[in-house]
Enzyme design. Structure first.
Site, PDB file in Angstrom:
ATOM      1  N   GLN A  67      -6.033  -9.024  -2.075  1.00 47.23           N
ATOM      2  CA  GLN A  67      -5.150 -10.186  -2.637  1.00 47.23           C
ATOM      3  C   GLN A  67      -4.698 -10.909  -1.433  1.00 47.23           C
ATOM      4  O   GLN A  67      -3.862 -11.942  -1.554  1.00 47.23           O
ATOM      5  CB  GLN A  67      -4.062  -9.654  -3.568  1.00 47.23           C
ATOM      6  CG  GLN A  67      -4.704  -8.969  -4.959  1.00 47.23           C
ATOM      7  CD  GLN A  67      -3.488  -8.613  -5.672  1.00 47.23           C
ATOM      8  OE1 GLN A  67      -2.841  -9.327  -6.297  1.00 47.23           O
ATOM      9  NE2 GLN A  67      -3.246  -7.174  -5.647  1.00 47.23           N
TER      10      GLN A  67
ATOM     11  N   HIS B 175      -7.823 -14.322  -3.037  1.00 51.90           N
ATOM     12  CA  HIS B 175      -6.723 -15.393  -3.113  1.00 51.90           C
ATOM     13  C   HIS B 175      -7.069 -16.409  -1.827  1.00 51.90           C
ATOM     14  O   HIS B 175      -6.273 -17.103  -1.515  1.00 51.90           O
ATOM     15  CB  HIS B 175      -5.500 -14.908  -3.055  1.00 51.90           C
ATOM     16  CG  HIS B 175      -4.995 -14.323  -4.243  1.00 51.90           C
ATOM     17  ND1 HIS B 175      -3.985 -13.349  -4.438  1.00 51.90           N
ATOM     18  CD2 HIS B 175      -5.362 -14.292  -5.639  1.00 51.90           C
ATOM     19  CE1 HIS B 175      -3.858 -12.941  -5.477  1.00 51.90           C
ATOM     20  NE2 HIS B 175      -4.622 -13.326  -6.388  1.00 51.90           N
TER      21      HIS B 175
ATOM     22  N   THR C 233       2.472  -5.245   4.962  1.00 58.09           N
ATOM     23  CA  THR C 233       3.998  -5.181   5.288  1.00 58.09           C
ATOM     24  C   THR C 233       4.342  -4.291   6.765  1.00 58.09           C
ATOM     25  O   THR C 233       4.837  -4.792   7.655  1.00 58.09           O
ATOM     26  CB  THR C 233       4.680  -4.444   4.118  1.00 58.09           C
ATOM     27  OG1 THR C 233       4.150  -3.308   3.917  1.00 58.09           O
ATOM     28  CG2 THR C 233       4.793  -5.607   3.104  1.00 58.09           C
TER      29      THR C 233
ATOM     30  N   SER D 114       1.731  -3.519  -6.702  1.00 60.53           N
ATOM     31  CA  SER D 114       2.337  -2.884  -7.881  1.00 60.53           C
ATOM     32  C   SER D 114       1.710  -3.052  -9.069  1.00 60.53           C
ATOM     33  O   SER D 114       2.008  -2.757 -10.274  1.00 60.53           O
ATOM     34  CB  SER D 114       3.744  -3.829  -8.030  1.00 60.53           C
ATOM     35  OG  SER D 114       3.474  -5.153  -8.245  1.00 60.53           O
TER      36      SER D 114
ATOM     37  N   CYS E 130     -11.201 -30.191   4.451  1.00 56.22           N
ATOM     38  CA  CYS E 130     -11.036 -31.583   4.277  1.00 56.22           C
ATOM     39  C   CYS E 130     -11.291 -31.991   2.723  1.00 56.22           C
ATOM     40  O   CYS E 130     -12.355 -31.557   2.137  1.00 56.22           O
ATOM     41  CB  CYS E 130     -11.890 -32.715   5.162  1.00 56.22           C
ATOM     42  SG  CYS E 130     -11.505 -34.262   4.713  1.00 56.22           S
TER      43      CYS E 130
ATOM     44  N   CYS F   2      -8.163 -34.650   8.742  1.00 49.60           N
ATOM     45  CA  CYS F   2      -9.478 -34.420   9.030  1.00 49.60           C
ATOM     46  C   CYS F   2      -9.510 -35.727   9.809  1.00 49.60           C
ATOM     47  O   CYS F   2      -8.833 -36.644   9.864  1.00 49.60           O
ATOM     48  CB  CYS F   2     -10.489 -34.567   7.963  1.00 49.60           C
ATOM     49  SG  CYS F   2     -12.256 -34.688   8.439  1.00 49.60           S
TER      50      CYS F   2
ATOM     51  N   PHE G  62       6.009 -10.109  -1.482  1.00 46.33           N
ATOM     52  CA  PHE G  62       6.419 -11.356  -2.164  1.00 46.33           C
ATOM     53  C   PHE G  62       7.540 -10.855  -3.116  1.00 46.33           C
ATOM     54  O   PHE G  62       8.480 -11.361  -3.181  1.00 46.33           O
ATOM     55  CB  PHE G  62       5.556 -11.951  -2.948  1.00 46.33           C
ATOM     56  CG  PHE G  62       4.463 -12.845  -2.213  1.00 46.33           C
ATOM     57  CD1 PHE G  62       4.660 -14.044  -2.178  1.00 46.33           C
ATOM     58  CD2 PHE G  62       3.242 -12.036  -1.966  1.00 46.33           C
ATOM     59  CE1 PHE G  62       3.648 -14.702  -1.494  1.00 46.33           C
ATOM     60  CE2 PHE G  62       2.405 -12.727  -0.718  1.00 46.33           C
ATOM     61  CZ  PHE G  62       2.665 -14.114  -0.867  1.00 46.33           C
TER      62      PHE G  62
END
Length: 241
Positions: free
Chosen positions: A104, A122, A27, A192, A130, A151, A34
């Site tokens: 993450q 993630h 941030t 969190s 592709c 592609c 999020f």
């Protein structure tokens, strides 16, 4: 003793540190998180769908064009630069203190700052494949594409990002468990600790020092040796002053 001095003391006495971070690490680089009041999930009612749906596997398959409209506008921040937290972690790795960064985030800022051993739970916006021939494309190709990125073979390109309804990469998850299980200090920042299965990784820690750096409280604060409720970038800037 101040929190920064305590953190210095913990780092100095540690030989095997692992860092686990969430959206709050980025941030201060201008990338919204999020779930905070200013985060992506609170500001996208204009799309008429929940953000969870917009970044789900089924939405990508059924509404690929709309998925990419949202994805390119809200999840790629190609101009973002690392902040003091990213640079501080890269320095700890260079010193031989930090063994791994587990993140993450999908923005690649840890690598931009110089970290070498980064486990991306993630995935990353910087890798795109592709769906037919598996050829890889960089993020610039995605941003420059009109409509659905395709592609040269004609196949649709999918970001190497874990969408809702998709499992985490087992190999990366297992490596993360191994690093956390064997470290003597686990520093957790900018998360969190409510999003599973990633948040559950903390349960594998059995070392000496648990440090939590997050602007708000987490469910694990009571188990920590040190809790710092400040922005992680500011914390690392003071740590390396």
């Amino acid at each position: 003793m101040s929190n920064i001095n305590k953190l210095h003391e913990i780092i100095d006495s540690s030989e095997n540190i692992v860092f686990f971070g969430g959206a709050g690490v980025s941030t201060e680089s201008g990338i919204p998180d999020f779930r905070s009041e200013s985060g992506i999930f609170k500001t996208l009612k204009i799309y008429g769908e929940s953000p969870e749906k917009l970044v789900s596997h089924s939405y990508f398959v059924e509404n690929t064009g709309k998925f990419y409209e949202y994805y390119k506008e809200n999840l790629i921040f190609n101009e973002a630069k690392p902040n003091p937290a990213h640079y501080g972690l890269a320095e700890l790795e260079k010193q031989g203190k930090l063994r791994a960064v587990i993140t993450q985030n999908i923005n690649g800022l840890h690598q931009k700052a110089g970290s070498k051993n980064v486990l991306e739970l993630h995935g990353s916006v910087h890798r795109n494949n592709c769906l037919i021939c598996d050829k890889e494309y960089d993020v610039d190709y995605i941003l420059d594409s009109k409509g659905i990125p395709r592609c040269e073979c004609g196949g649709i390109i999918k970001p190497y990002v874990v969408l809702y309804e998709e499992p985490l990469n087992n190999a990366i998850l297992n490596f993360s468990v191994d690093y956390i299980s064997n470290c003597d200090t686990l520093i957790i920042g900018g998360t969190s600790l409510v999003v599973y299965p990633a948040a559950g990784l903390i349960n594998y820690f059995n070392g000496d020092n648990l440090v939590l750096i997050n602007k708000s409280e987490t469910p694990y604060d009571k188990f920590a040796n040190l809790v710092i409720n400040e922005p992680i970038g500011e914390t690392f800037q003071e740590l390396f002053r």
